[in-house]
Design an enzyme around this catalytic site. Structure first.
Site, short mmCIF file in Angstrom:
data_model
loop_
_atom_site.label_atom_id
_atom_site.label_comp_id
_atom_site.label_asym_id
_atom_site.label_seq_id
_atom_site.Cartn_x
_atom_site.Cartn_y
_atom_site.Cartn_z
N ALA A 60 1.72 1.05 -1.33
CA ALA A 60 1.41 1.09 0.10
C ALA A 60 2.67 1.25 0.94
CB ALA A 60 0.65 -0.17 0.51
N GLU A 61 3.71 0.47 0.64
CA GLU A 61 4.93 0.57 1.42
C GLU A 61 5.61 1.92 1.24
OE1 GLU A 61 8.83 -1.76 2.95
OE2 GLU A 61 7.34 -2.83 1.77
N THR A 62 5.56 2.45 0.04
CA THR A 62 6.15 3.76 -0.22
C THR A 62 5.46 4.84 0.61
OG1 THR A 62 6.82 3.13 -2.45
CG2 THR A 62 6.58 5.50 -2.01
#
Length: 133
Positions: free
Chosen positions: A52-54
């Protein structure tokens, strides 16, 4: 972005992530479950969070480049809805807010059958771009 892989030294490469689509409004990528599990054989929650952060960060950086800045994550939250035990998961980051100083993305992680595995929200701060070394 034309290359769907990451440099060898990154967490994304170690986790087997790839990008399918990259844009400021929407970024899509995938990650195998194998190799990203916790000891009980389920997809690790931290792996979902890393995906998700990527994806949100890639989208936010496309937006940031449009205004001569770069994006850095300042908040991530993830709700885990169901487990995944094999195959791959697909994440889609969708812009909720694209401002001059902040960008926020909702990231939905699904299994290949379209069942929601996790929902995340990532907020990135847009900072002055520095020359890369």
């Amino acid at each position: 972005m034309t290359d769907s892989t990451f440099p060898d030294h990154t967490l994304m490469t170690r986790m087997g992530m790839t990008l399918d689509e990259v844009g400021a409004d929407r970024t899509v990528g995938r990650m195998p479950v194998a190799g990203n599990t916790q000891p009980f054989g389920l997809l690790h929650g931290g792996a979902s969070a890393a995906l998700a952060e990527t994806l949100g960060s890639y989208a936010a950086n496309v937006h940031a480049e449009e205004v001569g800045r770069r994006a850095v994550g300042v908040e991530l939250n993830v709700t885990h809805h169901r487990s995944a035990t094999d195959g791959e998961v697909i994440g889609t980051a969708t812009a909720l807010h694209r401002g001059r100083s902040l960008a926020t993305y909702e990231v939905v992680v699904e299994d290949p059958r379209g069942r929601r595995v996790a929902t995340a929200r990532l907020t990135c701060m847009l900072i002055d771009a520095r020359p890369r070394d």
